[in-house]
Write an enzyme that holds these catalytic residues in place. Structure first.
Site, PDB file in Angstrom:
ATOM      1  CB  SER A  44      55.302  62.282 -22.797  1.00  0.00           C
ATOM      2  OG  SER A  44      54.580  61.785 -21.689  1.00  0.00           O
ATOM      3  CB  SER A  45      53.927  65.285 -18.331  1.00  0.00           C
ATOM      4  OG  SER A  45      53.399  66.405 -19.009  1.00  0.00           O
ATOM      5  CD  GLN A  70      42.916  62.473 -17.980  1.00  0.00           C
ATOM      6  OE1 GLN A  70      42.187  63.462 -17.976  1.00  0.00           O
ATOM      7  NE2 GLN A  70      43.878  62.310 -18.872  1.00  0.00           N
ATOM      8  N   GLY A  99      56.230  70.615 -25.960  1.00  0.00           N
ATOM      9  CA  GLY A  99      55.040  70.201 -26.707  1.00  0.00           C
ATOM     10  C   GLY A  99      53.855  71.075 -26.314  1.00  0.00           C
ATOM     11  CG  HIS A 100      52.206  70.962 -22.347  1.00  0.00           C
ATOM     12  ND1 HIS A 100      53.089  70.242 -21.579  1.00  0.00           N
ATOM     13  CD2 HIS A 100      51.037  70.268 -22.332  1.00  0.00           C
ATOM     14  CE1 HIS A 100      52.475  69.165 -21.105  1.00  0.00           C
ATOM     15  NE2 HIS A 100      51.239  69.153 -21.555  1.00  0.00           N
ATOM     16  CD  GLN A 110      43.638  63.537 -24.526  1.00  0.00           C
ATOM     17  OE1 GLN A 110      43.689  62.969 -23.463  1.00  0.00           O
ATOM     18  NE2 GLN A 110      44.395  64.596 -24.780  1.00  0.00           N
ATOM     19  CE  LYS A 168      52.246  61.175 -25.907  1.00  0.00           C
ATOM     20  NZ  LYS A 168      52.374  61.368 -24.528  1.00  0.00           N
ATOM     21  CG  ASP A 169      47.829  62.170 -25.506  1.00  0.00           C
ATOM     22  OD1 ASP A 169      48.104  61.093 -24.978  1.00  0.00           O
ATOM     23  OD2 ASP A 169      48.376  63.238 -25.187  1.00  0.00           O
ATOM     24  CG  MET A 196      46.265  66.311 -17.275  1.00  0.00           C
ATOM     25  SD  MET A 196      45.756  64.701 -16.702  1.00  0.00           S
ATOM     26  CE  MET A 196      47.068  63.684 -17.356  1.00  0.00           C
TER      27      MET A 196
HETATM   28  O1  PAF Z   1      46.054  65.391 -22.648  1.00  0.00           O
HETATM   29  C1  PAF Z   1      45.918  65.742 -21.465  1.00  0.00           C
HETATM   30  O2  PAF Z   1      46.801  66.353 -20.846  1.00  0.00           O
HETATM   31  C2  PAF Z   1      44.637  65.389 -20.721  1.00  0.00           C
HETATM   32  O3  PAF Z   1      44.160  64.156 -21.100  1.00  0.00           O
HETATM   33  C3  PAF Z   1      43.550  66.480 -20.847  1.00  0.00           C
HETATM   34  C4  PAF Z   1      43.104  66.639 -22.299  1.00  0.00           C
HETATM   35  C5  PAF Z   1      44.076  67.788 -20.319  1.00  0.00           C
HETATM   36  C6  PAF Z   1      42.314  66.083 -20.037  1.00  0.00           C
HETATM   37  O4  PAF Z   1      42.615  65.921 -18.691  1.00  0.00           O
END
Ligand code: PAF
Length: 286
Positions: A185-186, A61, A36-37, A153, A149-150, A30
């Site tokens: 985290s963002s 979401q 982390g990304h 998810q 981290k998620d 996002m």
């Molecule tokens: O983890 C995220 O940044 C978001 O939940 C994702 C997986 C890109 C879905 O919008």
């Protein structure tokens, strides 16, 4: 890095990769990219010939409209980071490109979307599942990368991919932390200095609880102490601190012999909601 805005552009670049027999790794994000990304991208580069990233702040979401509106946007810096990381393309669609028609289906993940994050953020995992399904269908990657981290998810996405037979392999990448332990985290960008300082309590509480559990302490006692540690920070408001099975997300009262386990937590620091988790024991399934 090639910037793509439409599904048609992604489709045509994807067919170039197919024709040259190149595998594609995909990192959905996002935006507001942090290290982390970058670690997801690096992992993707190691295991695929080409790497694509998406930046899409997915409205469906967010169960909190202020969180959506204030979600950090740093597109110019993001593009520089992607360029430096050697990404092949970034897909940056407008909302209408993804949600051109109203979605009629909703996803039910059973227990997985009713507990912890699912309980505190109603509708969140329906939004995540929907957008991830759409992105996987648009990008058609061989591998897709998501951060530990998620954790919930990640389990939701594995369930989605397995239950609906998506032809993609989901790869988990460990959480990256700041020097003081705070999980990257963002949303950290939105913490005020005092909140940022107190936010380190989450990782401290997780580490404390992990060590005590592994030393044989009783979970309820450990949890009580960890909760107190967090609640002692004046700017922290705890939502949950639970020992769970990391794929089924059933809550546990104790470490079970051969079963993997993780501790998951969520708390507000001021207005910002943060989550974090730590594996206590990993199992073969991980
Ligand atoms: O983890 C995220 O940044 C978001 O939940 C994702 C997986 C890109 C879905 O919008």
């Amino acid at each position: 890095v090639e910037v793509l805005k439409t599904k048609a552009e992604v489709k045509s670049l994807r067919s170039v990769f197919y024709k040259s027999n190149k595998t594609l790794g995909f990192v959905p994000t996002m935006g507001a990219l942090h290290n982390g990304h970058v670690s997801l991208i690096e992992k993707a580069k190691l295991s695929s010939d080409c790497v694509g990233v998406s930046i899409f702040v997915n409205p469906t979401q967010f169960n909190n409209s202020i969180d959506f509106e204030k979600y950090p946007k740093t597109l110019e810096e993001d593009l520089k980071k992607l360029q430096n990381a050697g990404v092949d393309f970034v897909f940056i669609p407008e909302v209408d490109e993804i949600y051109s028609l109203k979605s009629n289906i909703s996803l039910d993940f059973g227990h997985l979307d009713k507990t912890l994050e699912g309980a505190f953020r109603p509708g969140h995992f329906n939004g995540v599942g929907t957008v991830v399904a759409k992105l996987l269908n648009i990008v058609k990657p061989d591998l897709a990368f998501f951060g530990q981290k998620d954790l919930q998810q990640l389990s939701i996405i594995k369930c989605l991919v397995n239950d609906l037979s998506f032809d993609v392999k989901i790869i988990e990448v460990p959480t990256l932390r700041e020097k003081d332990g705070l999980a990257m985290s963002s949303r950290n960008l939105r913490l005020l200095p005092e909140e940022r300082e107190q936010a380190t309590v989450l990782f401290r509480a997780l580490e404390y609880a992990k060590n005590e559990l592994l030393a044989g302490e009783n979970w309820l006692k450990v949890k009580e102490n960890a909760v107190r540690l967090i609640e002692n920070q004046p700017l922290a408001r705890l939502e949950y601190f639970e020992l769970i099975h990391p794929t089924s997300f059933t809550t546990l009262d104790a470490l079970e012999n051969l079963e993997p386990a993780a501790i998951c937590t969520a708390a507000y620091l001021g207005e910002i909601r943060l989550i974090d988790n730590i594996y206590v024991k990993t199992g073969e399934s991980l």
